[in-house]
Design a protein around this motif. Structure first.
Motif, mmCIF file in Angstrom:
data_model
loop_
_atom_site.group_PDB
_atom_site.id
_atom_site.type_symbol
_atom_site.label_atom_id
_atom_site.label_comp_id
_atom_site.label_asym_id
_atom_site.label_seq_id
_atom_site.Cartn_x
_atom_site.Cartn_y
_atom_site.Cartn_z
ATOM 1 N N ARG A 110 33.998 33.880 44.082
ATOM 2 C CA ARG A 110 34.465 33.844 45.474
ATOM 3 C C ARG A 110 35.188 35.137 45.821
ATOM 4 O O ARG A 110 34.959 35.730 46.875
ATOM 5 C CB ARG A 110 35.391 32.652 45.715
ATOM 6 C CG ARG A 110 35.827 32.528 47.184
ATOM 7 C CD ARG A 110 36.996 31.588 47.366
ATOM 8 N NE ARG A 110 38.221 32.035 46.733
ATOM 9 C CZ ARG A 110 39.026 32.988 47.226
ATOM 10 N NH1 ARG A 110 38.716 33.614 48.330
ATOM 11 N NH2 ARG A 110 40.133 33.324 46.596
ATOM 12 N N LEU A 111 36.035 35.601 44.907
ATOM 13 C CA LEU A 111 36.744 36.862 45.155
ATOM 14 C C LEU A 111 35.758 38.018 45.328
ATOM 15 O O LEU A 111 35.890 38.841 46.231
ATOM 16 C CB LEU A 111 37.722 37.168 44.016
ATOM 17 C CG LEU A 111 38.978 36.312 43.957
ATOM 18 C CD1 LEU A 111 39.719 36.544 42.640
ATOM 19 C CD2 LEU A 111 39.871 36.588 45.138
ATOM 20 N N TRP A 112 34.751 38.084 44.453
ATOM 21 C CA TRP A 112 33.757 39.156 44.543
ATOM 22 C C TRP A 112 32.936 39.032 45.824
ATOM 23 O O TRP A 112 32.626 40.026 46.468
ATOM 24 C CB TRP A 112 32.829 39.150 43.329
ATOM 25 C CG TRP A 112 33.448 39.782 42.131
ATOM 26 C CD1 TRP A 112 33.866 39.152 41.018
ATOM 27 C CD2 TRP A 112 33.746 41.163 41.946
ATOM 28 N NE1 TRP A 112 34.414 40.061 40.149
ATOM 29 C CE2 TRP A 112 34.344 41.295 40.692
ATOM 30 C CE3 TRP A 112 33.565 42.301 42.722
ATOM 31 C CZ2 TRP A 112 34.762 42.529 40.187
ATOM 32 C CZ3 TRP A 112 33.990 43.525 42.219
ATOM 33 C CH2 TRP A 112 34.574 43.626 40.972
ATOM 34 N N THR A 113 32.583 37.809 46.185
ATOM 35 C CA THR A 113 31.814 37.603 47.410
ATOM 36 C C THR A 113 32.625 38.020 48.622
ATOM 37 O O THR A 113 32.120 38.692 49.523
ATOM 38 C CB THR A 113 31.374 36.128 47.536
ATOM 39 O OG1 THR A 113 30.581 35.807 46.393
ATOM 40 C CG2 THR A 113 30.580 35.894 48.799
ATOM 41 N N ASP A 114 33.916 37.666 48.645
ATOM 42 C CA ASP A 114 34.798 38.091 49.733
ATOM 43 C C ASP A 114 34.866 39.609 49.800
ATOM 44 O O ASP A 114 34.847 40.193 50.876
ATOM 45 C CB ASP A 114 36.211 37.528 49.558
ATOM 46 C CG ASP A 114 36.300 36.051 49.872
ATOM 47 O OD1 ASP A 114 35.294 35.472 50.348
ATOM 48 O OD2 ASP A 114 37.373 35.468 49.629
ATOM 49 N N CYS A 115 34.923 40.234 48.633
ATOM 50 C CA CYS A 115 34.950 41.701 48.607
ATOM 51 C C CYS A 115 33.670 42.271 49.207
ATOM 52 O O CYS A 115 33.708 43.231 49.960
ATOM 53 C CB CYS A 115 35.105 42.217 47.179
ATOM 54 S SG CYS A 115 36.748 42.044 46.498
ATOM 55 N N CYS A 129 37.351 46.681 46.058
ATOM 56 C CA CYS A 129 36.137 45.899 45.874
ATOM 57 C C CYS A 129 34.934 46.820 45.773
ATOM 58 O O CYS A 129 34.117 46.680 44.881
ATOM 59 C CB CYS A 129 35.938 44.953 47.055
ATOM 60 S SG CYS A 129 37.247 43.737 47.212
ATOM 61 N N ALA A 130 34.821 47.758 46.693
ATOM 62 C CA ALA A 130 33.652 48.628 46.734
ATOM 63 C C ALA A 130 33.518 49.425 45.447
ATOM 64 O O ALA A 130 32.421 49.569 44.919
ATOM 65 C CB ALA A 130 33.735 49.568 47.932
ATOM 66 N N ASN A 131 34.629 49.930 44.922
ATOM 67 C CA ASN A 131 34.573 50.737 43.716
ATOM 68 C C ASN A 131 34.174 49.924 42.504
ATOM 69 O O ASN A 131 33.588 50.446 41.572
ATOM 70 C CB ASN A 131 35.930 51.397 43.453
ATOM 71 C CG ASN A 131 36.257 52.437 44.486
ATOM 72 O OD1 ASN A 131 35.386 52.933 45.187
ATOM 73 N ND2 ASN A 131 37.524 52.764 44.605
ATOM 74 N N ALA A 132 34.471 48.645 42.493
ATOM 75 C CA ALA A 132 34.195 47.817 41.325
ATOM 76 C C ALA A 132 32.927 46.996 41.453
ATOM 77 O O ALA A 132 32.566 46.281 40.543
ATOM 78 C CB ALA A 132 35.377 46.885 41.097
ATOM 79 N N ARG A 133 32.234 47.096 42.568
ATOM 80 C CA ARG A 133 31.158 46.163 42.850
ATOM 81 C C ARG A 133 29.776 46.594 42.367
ATOM 82 O O ARG A 133 28.854 45.808 42.429
ATOM 83 C CB ARG A 133 31.090 45.893 44.353
ATOM 84 C CG ARG A 133 32.272 45.088 44.814
ATOM 85 C CD ARG A 133 32.045 44.580 46.201
ATOM 86 N NE ARG A 133 30.862 43.776 46.277
ATOM 87 C CZ ARG A 133 30.738 42.553 45.785
ATOM 88 N NH1 ARG A 133 31.721 41.997 45.167
ATOM 89 N NH2 ARG A 133 29.625 41.880 45.908
ATOM 90 N N HIS A 134 29.538 47.818 41.939
ATOM 91 C CA HIS A 134 28.183 48.209 41.550
ATOM 92 C C HIS A 134 27.599 47.208 40.571
ATOM 93 O O HIS A 134 28.143 46.971 39.516
ATOM 94 C CB HIS A 134 28.175 49.584 40.885
ATOM 95 C CG HIS A 134 28.210 50.721 41.847
ATOM 96 N ND1 HIS A 134 27.651 50.663 43.090
ATOM 97 C CD2 HIS A 134 28.756 51.945 41.736
ATOM 98 C CE1 HIS A 134 27.833 51.808 43.704
ATOM 99 N NE2 HIS A 134 28.508 52.596 42.910
ATOM 100 N N GLY A 135 26.477 46.605 40.947
ATOM 101 C CA GLY A 135 25.782 45.702 40.049
ATOM 102 C C GLY A 135 26.405 44.328 39.941
ATOM 103 O O GLY A 135 26.148 43.623 38.989
ATOM 104 N N CYS A 136 27.228 43.943 40.904
ATOM 105 C CA CYS A 136 27.900 42.647 40.829
ATOM 106 C C CYS A 136 27.319 41.685 41.850
ATOM 107 O O CYS A 136 26.307 41.970 42.445
ATOM 108 C CB CYS A 136 29.395 42.854 40.999
ATOM 109 S SG CYS A 136 30.069 43.748 39.585
ATOM 110 N N PRO A 137 27.965 40.530 42.089
ATOM 111 C CA PRO A 137 27.333 39.421 42.793
ATOM 112 C C PRO A 137 26.570 39.744 44.066
ATOM 113 O O PRO A 137 25.458 39.289 44.219
ATOM 114 C CB PRO A 137 28.504 38.480 43.088
ATOM 115 C CG PRO A 137 29.457 38.740 42.006
ATOM 116 C CD PRO A 137 29.330 40.212 41.724
ATOM 117 N N SER A 138 27.136 40.506 44.986
ATOM 118 C CA SER A 138 26.435 40.687 46.251
ATOM 119 C C SER A 138 25.204 41.577 46.121
ATOM 120 O O SER A 138 24.441 41.701 47.053
ATOM 121 C CB SER A 138 27.377 41.265 47.310
ATOM 122 O OG SER A 138 27.696 42.592 46.981
ATOM 123 N N SER A 139 25.024 42.195 44.977
ATOM 124 C CA SER A 139 23.849 43.044 44.797
ATOM 125 C C SER A 139 22.585 42.213 44.624
ATOM 126 O O SER A 139 21.501 42.752 44.614
ATOM 127 C CB SER A 139 24.046 43.952 43.579
ATOM 128 O OG SER A 139 24.014 43.180 42.395
#
Length: 150
Positions: A110-115, A129-139
């Protein structure tokens, strides 16, 4: 400030020529100054939004995920203590522990999705969020708890 010399009714042709020469560069300089001011204000808003996002993430982790994980650790200790004396009860606690950990994983998602939503709806406002998101849930790829920048 521009004005007429004493006794003149209108500017002299030489004065008008100088004004015409100065008008374009002066207008460009004024426009550049205004753009610079707007850029600075935009940067300040981005920094403020990033800080607010960091505070929100910190609060979510402290108030939600932190206590959940602490509870899971206590439950794991209880299971360890019961294993020798009451394996059946320990097995029941393991089922509860698994559900609690599943809830924690859901909270992380949920936290990642919110990010992801914040990142996609307001560019620059969610750097943590943007800096840590490469290859994570919203991808669209499955997330298994670790992210690495590509």
């Amino acid at each position: 400030m521009i004005g007429l010399r004493p006794g003149e009714q209108q500017p002299a042709p030489a004065d008008l020529a100088v004004l015409e020469l100065l008008a374009v560069p002066l207008a460009a300089a004024l426009h550049a100054t205004d753009l610079s001011r707007q850029l600075q204000l935009s940067r300040e808003r981005i920094v403020a939004a990033r800080e607010e996002e960091r505070r929100r993430i910190r609060r979510d982790l402290h108030d939600g995920l932190g206590p959940t994980l602490a509870g899971a650790a206590f439950q794991a200790d209880a299971v360890r203590n019961l294993l020798a004396f009451d394996p059946e009860r320990a097995a029941g606690l393991l089922v509860e522990l698994r559900a609690e950990i599943g809830g924690a994983v859901g909270e992380i998602r949920r936290l990642w999705t919110d990010c992801g939503r914040r990142t996609s709806t307001s560019w620059g406002s969610s750097a943590p969020c943007a800096n840590a998101r490469h290859g994570c849930p919203s991808s669209g790829r499955a997330w298994h708890g670790a992210c690495s920048a590509s």
